[in-house]
Design a protein around this motif. Structure first.
Motif, PDB file in Angstrom:
ATOM      1  N   UNK A  81     -53.356 -14.927 -58.128  1.00  0.00           N
ATOM      2  CA  UNK A  81     -52.242 -15.880 -58.227  1.00  0.00           C
ATOM      3  C   UNK A  81     -52.776 -17.286 -58.477  1.00  0.00           C
ATOM      4  N   UNK A  82     -53.888 -17.639 -57.798  1.00  0.00           N
ATOM      5  CA  UNK A  82     -54.483 -18.970 -57.987  1.00  0.00           C
ATOM      6  C   UNK A  82     -54.990 -19.123 -59.414  1.00  0.00           C
ATOM      7  N   UNK A  83     -55.643 -18.088 -59.912  1.00  0.00           N
ATOM      8  CA  UNK A  83     -56.184 -18.146 -61.276  1.00  0.00           C
ATOM      9  C   UNK A  83     -55.064 -18.325 -62.297  1.00  0.00           C
ATOM     10  N   UNK A  84     -53.895 -17.737 -62.000  1.00  0.00           N
ATOM     11  CA  UNK A  84     -52.800 -17.803 -62.974  1.00  0.00           C
ATOM     12  C   UNK A  84     -51.829 -18.954 -62.710  1.00  0.00           C
ATOM     13  N   UNK A  85     -52.099 -19.720 -61.668  1.00  0.00           N
ATOM     14  CA  UNK A  85     -51.240 -20.867 -61.346  1.00  0.00           C
ATOM     15  C   UNK A  85     -51.455 -21.985 -62.368  1.00  0.00           C
ATOM     16  N   UNK A  86     -50.573 -22.980 -62.379  1.00  0.00           N
ATOM     17  CA  UNK A  86     -50.778 -24.119 -63.297  1.00  0.00           C
ATOM     18  C   UNK A  86     -52.137 -24.797 -63.079  1.00  0.00           C
ATOM     19  N   UNK A  87     -52.570 -24.926 -61.824  1.00  0.00           N
ATOM     20  CA  UNK A  87     -53.884 -25.538 -61.564  1.00  0.00           C
ATOM     21  C   UNK A  87     -54.978 -24.704 -62.225  1.00  0.00           C
ATOM     22  N   UNK A  88     -54.881 -23.407 -62.022  1.00  0.00           N
ATOM     23  CA  UNK A  88     -55.873 -22.507 -62.605  1.00  0.00           C
ATOM     24  C   UNK A  88     -55.887 -22.625 -64.119  1.00  0.00           C
ATOM     25  N   UNK A  89     -54.709 -22.666 -64.677  1.00  0.00           N
ATOM     26  CA  UNK A  89     -54.615 -22.786 -66.127  1.00  0.00           C
ATOM     27  C   UNK A  89     -55.295 -24.067 -66.600  1.00  0.00           C
ATOM     28  N   UNK A  90     -55.029 -25.141 -65.861  1.00  0.00           N
ATOM     29  CA  UNK A  90     -55.593 -26.444 -66.225  1.00  0.00           C
ATOM     30  C   UNK A  90     -57.125 -26.426 -66.143  1.00  0.00           C
ATOM     31  N   UNK A  91     -57.672 -25.947 -65.020  1.00  0.00           N
ATOM     32  CA  UNK A  91     -59.132 -25.983 -64.858  1.00  0.00           C
ATOM     33  C   UNK A  91     -59.826 -25.037 -65.827  1.00  0.00           C
ATOM     34  N   UNK A  92     -59.126 -23.961 -66.216  1.00  0.00           N
ATOM     35  CA  UNK A  92     -59.775 -23.008 -67.122  1.00  0.00           C
ATOM     36  C   UNK A  92     -59.742 -23.470 -68.572  1.00  0.00           C
ATOM     37  N   UNK A  93     -58.747 -24.265 -68.933  1.00  0.00           N
ATOM     38  CA  UNK A  93     -58.630 -24.617 -70.346  1.00  0.00           C
ATOM     39  C   UNK A  93     -59.114 -26.036 -70.654  1.00  0.00           C
ATOM     40  N   UNK A  94     -59.011 -26.938 -69.676  1.00  0.00           N
ATOM     41  CA  UNK A  94     -59.444 -28.311 -69.930  1.00  0.00           C
ATOM     42  C   UNK A  94     -60.961 -28.366 -70.083  1.00  0.00           C
ATOM     43  N   UNK A  95     -61.418 -29.208 -70.977  1.00  0.00           N
ATOM     44  CA  UNK A  95     -62.855 -29.284 -71.229  1.00  0.00           C
ATOM     45  C   UNK A  95     -63.607 -29.939 -70.068  1.00  0.00           C
ATOM     46  N   UNK A  96     -62.982 -30.919 -69.431  1.00  0.00           N
ATOM     47  CA  UNK A  96     -63.695 -31.704 -68.439  1.00  0.00           C
ATOM     48  C   UNK A  96     -63.231 -31.499 -67.003  1.00  0.00           C
ATOM     49  N   UNK A  97     -62.072 -30.848 -66.806  1.00  0.00           N
ATOM     50  CA  UNK A  97     -61.516 -30.752 -65.451  1.00  0.00           C
ATOM     51  C   UNK A  97     -62.514 -30.172 -64.455  1.00  0.00           C
ATOM     52  N   UNK A  98     -63.103 -29.034 -64.798  1.00  0.00           N
ATOM     53  CA  UNK A  98     -64.015 -28.380 -63.861  1.00  0.00           C
ATOM     54  C   UNK A  98     -65.176 -29.313 -63.502  1.00  0.00           C
ATOM     55  N   UNK A  99     -65.748 -29.954 -64.528  1.00  0.00           N
ATOM     56  CA  UNK A  99     -66.880 -30.853 -64.303  1.00  0.00           C
ATOM     57  C   UNK A  99     -66.494 -32.017 -63.395  1.00  0.00           C
ATOM     58  N   UNK A 100     -65.338 -32.609 -63.663  1.00  0.00           N
ATOM     59  CA  UNK A 100     -64.921 -33.776 -62.873  1.00  0.00           C
ATOM     60  C   UNK A 100     -64.657 -33.377 -61.415  1.00  0.00           C
ATOM     61  N   UNK A 101     -63.974 -32.231 -61.229  1.00  0.00           N
ATOM     62  CA  UNK A 101     -63.708 -31.780 -59.859  1.00  0.00           C
ATOM     63  C   UNK A 101     -65.022 -31.484 -59.135  1.00  0.00           C
ATOM     64  N   UNK A 102     -65.968 -30.923 -59.880  1.00  0.00           N
ATOM     65  CA  UNK A 102     -67.269 -30.625 -59.291  1.00  0.00           C
ATOM     66  C   UNK A 102     -67.971 -31.906 -58.838  1.00  0.00           C
ATOM     67  N   UNK A 103     -67.812 -32.987 -59.597  1.00  0.00           N
ATOM     68  CA  UNK A 103     -68.433 -34.264 -59.232  1.00  0.00           C
ATOM     69  C   UNK A 103     -67.830 -34.808 -57.941  1.00  0.00           C
ATOM     70  N   UNK A 104     -66.509 -34.715 -57.833  1.00  0.00           N
ATOM     71  CA  UNK A 104     -65.842 -35.147 -56.598  1.00  0.00           C
ATOM     72  C   UNK A 104     -66.381 -34.326 -55.416  1.00  0.00           C
TER      73      UNK A 104
END
Lengths: 165, 158
Positions: free
Chosen positions: B10-33
């Motif tokens: 459910x988390x993977x298919x949620x809007x957040x999941x969609x965002x982190x999986x498709x955005x180029x930088x989201x994962x990297x930026x969250x990882x920095x935080x």
């Protein structure tokens, strides 16, 4: 032949026996990188306590010099291991890092973060005896504290970003 | 329906999941935080436990240190959990099957429970000269948090 000297040096490091060994080993790079992250945590985690104390956000009742004496040895230990492990990582990737924008930003931030305590210790920290008990340190100390927090945060961010370029 | 697998999916298919999986930088930026918060958390845990061990700041009240450093710990822990959920949404099913991730969650649960029960109470009653109980509490705390970090690093490696 017309290569810039720095790039030439980076290429030499990259091609060296040790550089190649770290790069091609199954574990070396990851292990060194993990150590690097652990000790940057030690460095930044401890210095930020001193910074937050000078900003008057925590431990106000404890004199600044007491906190400094407690955290700085830990900070330095973190710095030494972070630097050593960082040099090994650079050794393995020097020729790639040379072109990496995040790496360049990180180096600039490292120079700035080095200048910060240099200025701080030769100016306002000289008279620390006059203000160490104050709950909030003088503005120049607070500027140094903010710079330290921002610069180290930036170094972590830029450091992580190296892997994404 | 209520199995953990269901929630990870459910988390993977949620809007957040969609965002982190498709955005180029989201994962990297969250990882920095996540990493910046890690530094703050690590520093506060270490200093607190060194105080309990009687190594540093012996003359200062452990209760005061626990109160103020505890604030840093709580703020950075919250940031790490929020950013951690963001990271998890980016690779939820990989994490579900990752032994490192399971270890990390188990150790994290243990570290948090230990902190809110034993650790805080010990700090309140701590004396300058560290007794054996105080030392054991500090060492257990350090090992638990270090374990969380090592298991967390391992998620990306194995």
């Amino acid at each position: 032949m017309t290569q810039p000297l720095l790039l030439h040096l980076c290429q030499t490091l990259y091609d060296s026996h040790i550089g190649t060994m770290i790069r091609e080993s199954d574990y070396a790079f990851s292990v060194i990188e993990s150590v690097h992250v652990l000790f940057i945590t030690l460095l930044v985690g401890t210095i930020s306590i001193l910074d937050l104390r000078m900003l008057g956000l925590i431990l106000r009742e404890i004199p600044v010099t007491r906190i400094a004496r407690a955290v700085l040895p830990l900070t330095w230990a973190g710095f030494v291991v972070m630097l050593a492990s960082g040099l090994l990582l650079f050794w393995a990737e020097a020729a790639k890092n040379y072109f990496n924008p995040a790496f360049r930003v990180k180096l600039v931030l490292l120079v700035l973060v080095g200048l910060n305590p240099l200025i701080f210790h030769t100016t306002v920290y000289h008279r620390v005896a006059e203000w160490e008990l104050e709950h909030r340190s003088p503005w120049r100390a607070r500027v140094a504290a903010c710079s330290s927090l921002l610069l180290w945060g930036g170094i972590i961010v830029a450091g992580r970003a190296i892997a994404y370029f | 329906m209520f199995s953990p697998h269901h929630w990870f999916e459910a988390l993977a298919q949620s809007p957040i999941g969609h965002f982190t999986q498709t955005s180029q930088w989201a994962f990297a930026v969250i990882e920095m935080v996540h990493l910046v918060a890690l530094a703050a958390l690590g520093g506060s845990v270490l200093l607190l436990d060194l105080r309990l061990l009687g190594i540093t700041l012996k003359g200062e009240s452990a209760a005061v240190l626990s109160r103020d450093l505890g604030r840093i710990l709580l703020v950075s822990l919250s940031l790490m959990i929020v950013s951690g959920i963001g990271l998890l949404s980016g690779e939820a099913l990989k994490c579900y099957y990752s032994p490192a991730f399971r270890w990390k969650m188990a150790l994290l649960a243990a570290a948090v429970v230990f902190y809110f029960t034993v650790h805080r109470r010990t700090a309140l009653r701590a004396s300058a000269e560290a007794g054996p109980t105080q030392r054991v509490v500090a060492i257990v705390s350090l090992l638990l948090w270090l374990g969380v970090g090592i298991a967390g690093r391992a998620i990306g490696l194995i």
